[in-house]
Design a protein around this motif. Structure first.
Motif, PDB file in Angstrom:
ATOM      1  N   PHE A 108       0.853  -1.183   0.000  1.00 30.66           N
ATOM      2  CA  PHE A 108       0.000   0.000   0.000  1.00 30.66           C
ATOM      3  C   PHE A 108       0.890   1.236   0.000  1.00 30.66           C
ATOM      4  O   PHE A 108       1.592   1.504   0.975  1.00 30.66           O
ATOM      5  N   VAL A 109       0.872   1.962  -1.117  1.00 28.88           N
ATOM      6  CA  VAL A 109       1.700   3.150  -1.295  1.00 28.88           C
ATOM      7  C   VAL A 109       0.857   4.370  -0.949  1.00 28.88           C
ATOM      8  O   VAL A 109      -0.173   4.623  -1.583  1.00 28.88           O
ATOM      9  N   MET A 110       1.290   5.130   0.051  1.00 30.78           N
ATOM     10  CA  MET A 110       0.526   6.291   0.494  1.00 30.78           C
ATOM     11  C   MET A 110       0.819   7.479  -0.422  1.00 30.78           C
ATOM     12  O   MET A 110       1.966   7.875  -0.609  1.00 30.78           O
ATOM     13  N   THR A 111      -0.240   8.027  -1.015  1.00 27.18           N
ATOM     14  CA  THR A 111      -0.109   9.130  -1.962  1.00 27.18           C
ATOM     15  C   THR A 111      -1.411   9.908  -1.998  1.00 27.18           C
ATOM     16  O   THR A 111      -2.483   9.352  -1.733  1.00 27.18           O
ATOM     17  N   HIS A 112      -1.334  11.193  -2.339  1.00 27.20           N
ATOM     18  CA  HIS A 112      -2.541  12.010  -2.491  1.00 27.20           C
ATOM     19  C   HIS A 112      -3.046  12.023  -3.925  1.00 27.20           C
ATOM     20  O   HIS A 112      -4.014  12.727  -4.237  1.00 27.20           O
ATOM     21  N   HIS A 113      -2.419  11.227  -4.793  1.00 30.69           N
ATOM     22  CA  HIS A 113      -2.775  11.243  -6.212  1.00 30.69           C
ATOM     23  C   HIS A 113      -3.122   9.828  -6.662  1.00 30.69           C
ATOM     24  O   HIS A 113      -2.342   8.901  -6.470  1.00 30.69           O
ATOM     25  N   GLU A 114      -4.284   9.697  -7.267  1.00 27.55           N
ATOM     26  CA  GLU A 114      -4.777   8.378  -7.661  1.00 27.55           C
ATOM     27  C   GLU A 114      -3.892   7.755  -8.742  1.00 27.55           C
ATOM     28  O   GLU A 114      -3.317   8.436  -9.582  1.00 27.55           O
ATOM     29  N   ARG A 115      -3.826   6.426  -8.675  1.00 30.19           N
ATOM     30  CA  ARG A 115      -3.144   5.645  -9.695  1.00 30.19           C
ATOM     31  C   ARG A 115      -3.701   4.234  -9.624  1.00 30.19           C
ATOM     32  O   ARG A 115      -3.915   3.706  -8.523  1.00 30.19           O
ATOM     33  N   PRO A 116      -3.949   3.571 -10.762  1.00 34.53           N
ATOM     34  CA  PRO A 116      -4.477   2.198 -10.710  1.00 34.53           C
ATOM     35  C   PRO A 116      -3.489   1.234 -10.071  1.00 34.53           C
ATOM     36  O   PRO A 116      -2.270   1.390 -10.202  1.00 34.53           O
ATOM     37  N   SER A 117      -4.014   0.223  -9.398  1.00 34.60           N
ATOM     38  CA  SER A 117      -3.172  -0.850  -8.861  1.00 34.60           C
ATOM     39  C   SER A 117      -2.555  -1.637 -10.012  1.00 34.60           C
ATOM     40  O   SER A 117      -3.095  -1.693 -11.115  1.00 34.60           O
ATOM     41  N   PHE A 118      -1.413  -2.250  -9.753  1.00 34.45           N
ATOM     42  CA  PHE A 118      -0.820  -3.147 -10.738  1.00 34.45           C
ATOM     43  C   PHE A 118      -0.037  -4.224 -10.011  1.00 34.45           C
ATOM     44  O   PHE A 118       0.339  -4.071  -8.844  1.00 34.45           O
ATOM     45  N   THR A 119       0.211  -5.333 -10.716  1.00 29.55           N
ATOM     46  CA  THR A 119       0.895  -6.489 -10.146  1.00 29.55           C
ATOM     47  C   THR A 119       2.161  -6.792 -10.927  1.00 29.55           C
ATOM     48  O   THR A 119       2.153  -6.816 -12.162  1.00 29.55           O
ATOM     49  N   ASP A 129      -4.952   6.969  -0.640  1.00 27.70           N
ATOM     50  CA  ASP A 129      -4.949   8.288  -0.014  1.00 27.70           C
ATOM     51  C   ASP A 129      -5.751   8.182   1.268  1.00 27.70           C
ATOM     52  O   ASP A 129      -6.966   7.981   1.231  1.00 27.70           O
ATOM     53  N   GLY A 130      -5.091   8.271   2.407  1.00 28.00           N
ATOM     54  CA  GLY A 130      -5.792   8.150   3.681  1.00 28.00           C
ATOM     55  C   GLY A 130      -4.862   8.438   4.828  1.00 28.00           C
ATOM     56  O   GLY A 130      -3.638   8.499   4.661  1.00 28.00           O
ATOM     57  N   ASP A 131      -5.427   8.606   6.015  1.00 27.96           N
ATOM     58  CA  ASP A 131      -4.613   8.800   7.200  1.00 27.96           C
ATOM     59  C   ASP A 131      -4.003   7.461   7.611  1.00 27.96           C
ATOM     60  O   ASP A 131      -4.425   6.402   7.143  1.00 27.96           O
ATOM     61  N   PRO A 132      -2.982   7.474   8.483  1.00 31.71           N
ATOM     62  CA  PRO A 132      -2.319   6.220   8.835  1.00 31.71           C
ATOM     63  C   PRO A 132      -3.259   5.129   9.342  1.00 31.71           C
ATOM     64  O   PRO A 132      -3.110   3.954   8.965  1.00 31.71           O
ATOM     65  N   ALA A 133      -4.231   5.469  10.185  1.00 29.76           N
ATOM     66  CA  ALA A 133      -5.125   4.445  10.732  1.00 29.76           C
ATOM     67  C   ALA A 133      -5.953   3.790   9.636  1.00 29.76           C
ATOM     68  O   ALA A 133      -6.167   2.573   9.648  1.00 29.76           O
ATOM     69  N   THR A 134      -6.420   4.582   8.680  1.00 28.82           N
ATOM     70  CA  THR A 134      -7.242   4.041   7.589  1.00 28.82           C
ATOM     71  C   THR A 134      -6.424   3.126   6.690  1.00 28.82           C
ATOM     72  O   THR A 134      -6.873   2.037   6.305  1.00 28.82           O
ATOM     73  N   VAL A 135      -5.205   3.557   6.354  1.00 23.09           N
ATOM     74  CA  VAL A 135      -4.345   2.733   5.495  1.00 23.09           C
ATOM     75  C   VAL A 135      -3.962   1.445   6.216  1.00 23.09           C
ATOM     76  O   VAL A 135      -3.940   0.364   5.611  1.00 23.09           O
ATOM     77  N   LEU A 136      -3.691   1.536   7.510  1.00 24.10           N
ATOM     78  CA  LEU A 136      -3.352   0.327   8.267  1.00 24.10           C
ATOM     79  C   LEU A 136      -4.518  -0.651   8.285  1.00 24.10           C
ATOM     80  O   LEU A 136      -4.317  -1.875   8.165  1.00 24.10           O
ATOM     81  N   THR A 156       7.111   8.578   6.589  1.00 26.67           N
ATOM     82  CA  THR A 156       5.991   7.663   6.808  1.00 26.67           C
ATOM     83  C   THR A 156       6.089   7.003   8.172  1.00 26.67           C
ATOM     84  O   THR A 156       5.094   6.902   8.905  1.00 26.67           O
ATOM     85  N   ILE A 157       7.273   6.554   8.568  1.00 25.75           N
ATOM     86  CA  ILE A 157       7.428   5.942   9.887  1.00 25.75           C
ATOM     87  C   ILE A 157       7.089   6.939  10.983  1.00 25.75           C
ATOM     88  O   ILE A 157       6.385   6.616  11.950  1.00 25.75           O
ATOM     89  N   ARG A 158       7.533   8.175  10.836  1.00 29.85           N
ATOM     90  CA  ARG A 158       7.230   9.183  11.848  1.00 29.85           C
ATOM     91  C   ARG A 158       5.731   9.442  11.943  1.00 29.85           C
ATOM     92  O   ARG A 158       5.183   9.655  13.030  1.00 29.85           O
ATOM     93  N   GLN A 159       5.025   9.422  10.810  1.00 25.46           N
ATOM     94  CA  GLN A 159       3.575   9.607  10.827  1.00 25.46           C
ATOM     95  C   GLN A 159       2.893   8.519  11.647  1.00 25.46           C
ATOM     96  O   GLN A 159       1.992   8.801  12.455  1.00 25.46           O
TER      97      GLN A 159
END
Length: 214
Positions: A108-119, A129-136, A156-159
C-alpha cells in the motif's frame, strides 16, 4: 493473535538519518551512496540479492532472514516507491525493483494522487490516499491475519509513530554519519516514553535497536 505493525531492518546513520537529500531516479536515497548503509545486510548469507555462495551467519544474518517472517502486507510512503512528485505522469515506470519486487505481498503506497493498482510477479501495488489508521486497516485486511510491515521512508514511519500505531521496530544504526537529510530521530531515547528498547551491537559494526510497545 493480534496483527502487529512492524518496522523491519530500517537503516539509519549514526546521526539518525534514513535518507539523504535530493532524491532522484538515479539516486533513490538522495545524495548519499546507500551501499555504505546497507553493507551489513549485503554481507549476510541470507541477503536476497546474493548471487554467489557464502556470506556471514550470526546476528546480522538472523535479521536479514527475519525480514519477511509472518508478513502479509507492506505500507510504504510514495518516496520509497519512486521519485515522482505531484500527479502521476508516467504509469509505465513501476518502481525501482524491476519485474521481481522483493515484497511478495500486497503493498500500500501512500499518496494524495490516484493511480491504478498493478501487479509485478507476486507483488501487487495499491495507491491509497488516507490517514495512517485508515491505510493500516486496509493493509491488515489484505494481510489475512499476518503482520503488516511498515517499510518507510522516514516521513511515513514518523507519521505512524505519531499516530501511536507502531507495535515493534527494528532499526539498524550504521556507523556512517550523513550530517543532513531525513532524520528519524535525534536520539533513540526520544521513543522511550512509548517503547521498551534493547540495543545489540554486531561484529559488523552496526548496532541493532529493538523497540516494542510498552
Amino acid at each position: 493473535m493480534a496483527q502487529l505493525l512492524r518496522v523491519q531492518n530500517f537503516i539509519v546513520s549514526s546521526d539518525g538519518i534514513g535518507a539523504g537529500e535530493d532524491q532522484s531516479l538515479e539516486r533513490p536515497f538522495g545524495h548519499d551512496h546507500p551501499e555504505r548503509m546497507f553493507a551489513w545486510a549485503g554481507a549476510t548469507a541470507s541477503w536476497p540479492g546474493r548471487t554467489d555462495p557464502g556470506g556471514s551467519r550470526g546476528l546480522d544474518d538472523y535479521f536479514t532472514r527475519d525480514y519477511a517472517r509472518n508478513i502479509g502486507a507492506e505500507i510504504m510512503g510514495r518516496n520509497k516507491f519512486g521519485p515522482q512528485r505531484g500527479p502521476w505522469q508516467d504509469h509505465e515506470w513501476q518502481g525501482w525493483w524491476g519485474n521481481e519486487p522483493p515484497f511478495r505481498t500486497p503493498v500500500f503506497v501512500m499518496t494524495h494522487h490516484e493511480r491504478p493498482s498493478f501487479t509485478l510477479s507476486d507483488t501487487t501495488f495499491h495507491f491509497v490516499d488516507g490517514d495512517p489508521a485508515t491505510v493500516l486497516e486496509q493493509a491488515r485486511e489484505a494481510a489475512q491475519g499476518k503482520d503488516v510491515r511498515l517499510g518507510g521512508g522516514v516521513t511515513t514511519i514518523r507519521q505512524f509513530l505519531e499516530a501511536g500505531l507502531v507495535d515493534t521496530m527494528h532499526v539498524v544504526v550504521s556507523p556512517v554519519k550523513l550530517g543532513s537529510g531525513l532524520r528519524l530521530w535525534e536520539s533513540p531515547d526520544e521513543l522511550l516514553d512509548r517503547f521498551h528498547l534493547e540495543v545489540v551491537p554486531s561484529p559488523s559494526g552496526v548496532t541493532h535497536h529493538l523497540f516494542w510497545r510498552k
